[in-house]
Design a protein around this motif. Sequence first.
Motif, short mmCIF file in Angstrom:
data_model
loop_
_atom_site.label_atom_id
_atom_site.label_comp_id
_atom_site.label_asym_id
_atom_site.label_seq_id
_atom_site.Cartn_x
_atom_site.Cartn_y
_atom_site.Cartn_z
N HIS A 1 48.38 -9.21 30.80
CA HIS A 1 46.95 -8.57 31.26
C HIS A 1 47.33 -6.91 31.79
CE1 HIS A 1 47.88 -11.36 34.45
NE2 HIS A 1 47.55 -10.74 35.65
N GLU A 2 47.20 -7.06 32.51
CA GLU A 2 47.71 -5.21 32.99
C GLU A 2 46.65 -5.51 34.46
OE1 GLU A 2 49.79 -2.30 34.29
OE2 GLU A 2 49.90 -3.91 32.29
N PRO A 3 47.23 -5.77 35.80
CA PRO A 3 46.66 -6.12 36.88
C PRO A 3 46.39 -4.84 38.17
CG PRO A 3 49.54 -6.68 36.97
CD PRO A 3 49.30 -6.42 35.57
N PHE A 4 45.73 -4.45 38.23
CA PHE A 4 45.49 -3.05 39.42
C PHE A 4 45.00 -3.54 40.41
CE2 PHE A 4 43.90 -2.43 34.54
CZ PHE A 4 45.18 -1.28 34.85
N ASP A 5 45.40 -2.36 41.57
CA ASP A 5 45.73 -2.87 43.06
C ASP A 5 45.36 -0.85 43.52
OD1 ASP A 5 46.03 -2.46 45.72
OD2 ASP A 5 47.58 -2.11 45.44
N ILE A 6 44.00 -0.93 43.79
CA ILE A 6 43.46 0.19 43.92
C ILE A 6 42.52 0.22 45.31
CG2 ILE A 6 42.83 0.91 41.45
CD1 ILE A 6 39.82 0.73 41.62
N ASN B 1 40.21 -1.76 49.89
CA ASN B 1 40.76 -2.07 48.08
C ASN B 1 40.41 -3.30 47.72
OD1 ASN B 1 44.07 -4.34 48.56
ND2 ASN B 1 43.21 -3.04 47.04
N ILE B 2 40.35 -3.07 45.76
CA ILE B 2 39.70 -3.46 44.85
C ILE B 2 41.40 -4.04 44.18
CG2 ILE B 2 38.71 -4.19 43.03
CD1 ILE B 2 36.60 -2.39 44.17
N HIS B 3 41.28 -5.30 43.91
CA HIS B 3 42.63 -5.72 42.62
C HIS B 3 41.50 -5.47 41.32
CE1 HIS B 3 45.53 -6.00 45.79
NE2 HIS B 3 44.52 -7.39 45.77
N ILE B 4 42.56 -5.04 40.26
CA ILE B 4 41.19 -5.98 38.41
C ILE B 4 42.67 -6.69 37.84
CG2 ILE B 4 40.24 -4.57 36.99
CD1 ILE B 4 40.16 -2.30 38.98
N VAL B 5 42.13 -7.38 37.70
CA VAL B 5 43.09 -8.09 36.12
C VAL B 5 42.14 -7.33 34.48
CG1 VAL B 5 44.38 -9.04 37.17
CG2 VAL B 5 42.42 -10.86 36.51
N ALA B 6 42.79 -6.95 33.68
CA ALA B 6 42.21 -6.74 32.60
C ALA B 6 43.23 -6.79 31.10
CB ALA B 6 42.42 -5.54 32.73
N CYS B 7 42.66 -7.70 29.97
CA CYS B 7 43.59 -8.10 28.78
C CYS B 7 42.41 -8.02 28.06
CB CYS B 7 44.16 -9.64 28.80
SG CYS B 7 43.22 -10.20 29.02
N ILE C 1 44.32 1.21 28.61
CA ILE C 1 43.67 0.77 29.92
C ILE C 1 44.21 1.31 30.89
CG2 ILE C 1 43.80 -1.46 31.58
CD1 ILE C 1 43.70 -3.04 28.49
N VAL C 2 44.94 1.54 31.39
CA VAL C 2 45.52 2.38 32.61
C VAL C 2 45.03 3.36 32.78
CG1 VAL C 2 47.61 3.15 33.95
CG2 VAL C 2 47.61 0.67 32.37
N ASN C 3 44.75 4.62 31.57
CA ASN C 3 43.70 5.67 31.65
C ASN C 3 43.08 5.62 32.48
OD1 ASN C 3 46.57 7.34 31.20
ND2 ASN C 3 46.38 6.79 28.76
N ILE C 4 42.16 4.59 31.38
CA ILE C 4 40.32 4.61 31.57
C ILE C 4 40.22 4.44 33.21
CG2 ILE C 4 38.75 3.01 31.59
CD1 ILE C 4 39.55 2.72 28.67
#
Length: 461
Positions: A341-346, A383-389, A401-404
């Motif tokens: 999956h792809e993790p995000f830290d925004i 701060n929000i974290h996201i995981v997406a797959c 996914i990253v671009n969106i």
Amino acid sequence: MTGSALIRALVAALGPTTVLVDEAIPPRNLKDWSTLGPETPLCVVRPTDTEGVATTMRLCSEHGVAVVPQGGLTGLCGGGRPIGGAVALSLEKMTGVEEIDPAAATMTVKSGTPLQVVQEAAAAADFFIPLDLGARGSCAIGGNLSTNAGGNRVIRYGMAREMVLGLEVVMPDGTIIRNLNKMIKNNAGYDLKHLFIGSEGTLGIITRAVLRLSPRPGCTMAALCALEDYSKVLDLLSAARRGLGPLLSAFEVMWPDYWDTVIAMPGVRNPIAGKHGAYVLVEAQGTDEAIDAPRFQAWLEQQAEAGILADAAVSQSLADVRAFWGVRDACSEFPQVLGPHEPFDIGLPVARMDDYVRSCLAALRARFPSIIALFYGHIGDGNIHIVACVPGESPQPKDEIVNIVYDQVRQFGGTISAEHGIGLTKKPFLSFVRSPEELALMQRLKDALDPQHLLNPGKVL
């Protein structure tokens, strides 16, 4: 050849056990926790002291060979990933707490020391290091500082930057800058430590740090709260800031899809019945349990009476506090549960977070109807974290996914990195959140401090 000549010079200066080449290079030094694949460096150098780091940098500068600093290698953005033909300079041998000064309330520590060791040393001296994150047993304090780590208690104590009084840093040419300051008030010229905190090893290598210690909490209270919707979350956050004041140490929000995923995992305790629109973990740290625990309980009762809470479970012991945090920290098991999956830290303006979640989820589902996207985070500090797959996809459609996700961040006026840094993976999107003038100034700093572009080249900028 330059590489061979450099290796010979490093071995002559530091000894063969410090310089690892070819098959002797440990697999752990080939990558960090990012989703980027492994890369083999020219060699791995593991100095045991600051002078060894300085010697390595001096020789690499003389030979024009790049250097990638490495700490605990728990970064998620590729900042510690080696570069082919470059030296990987690991600080893993530079560990230990050198001094705790009770009068100044400071700790002097080597940069390769794991965060958990720092925490335990502070506790043994009846102090507290508020910096805390899931990788505490593996991450190194130098890496925490070089990425300006945040963690779970930023709402009360601030980012890692706020805990640093002094640094020792090795510059790209091998010069050692020693400023192991212990004073809170020291306005003698530029505060140079801030150049290196958060610079991800691109301007200098942190080798030692003086950390500011906090009083050890006398008690910790926590509650898992269920709320109707995000507007109630904002009401609860406002009430916590007013009603708990300096006791408030964490405010963690979990959206329903995240909650439903983690409470189904083995070993995770679910203390709240039913389905709700949002879930919040509130933690408060006080000095006197006899006073502060009833105060926390009374504050919760006030929120229930005001209609803010739909339900809540309140800790009765430290075991309960740990169990509540187990729900929030279960994200560390996502690789086993979700697979790749792809993790995000925004970061986002707090008032717009739920709007972002809805918009981002809609955009992701419009492109990938079966996507799993889970949202959770610290919220109180933006701060929000996201995981997406996408289940069943191999490889994962990472780039789309990253671009969106990052295009949505740009639309909502947020940041692509709240606490994990930029490294390699976020570099293409830095212009989404930094102006051309800011990027130009960053480049001028890089050019001035590292004119040969030897330190972590290609990272951040």
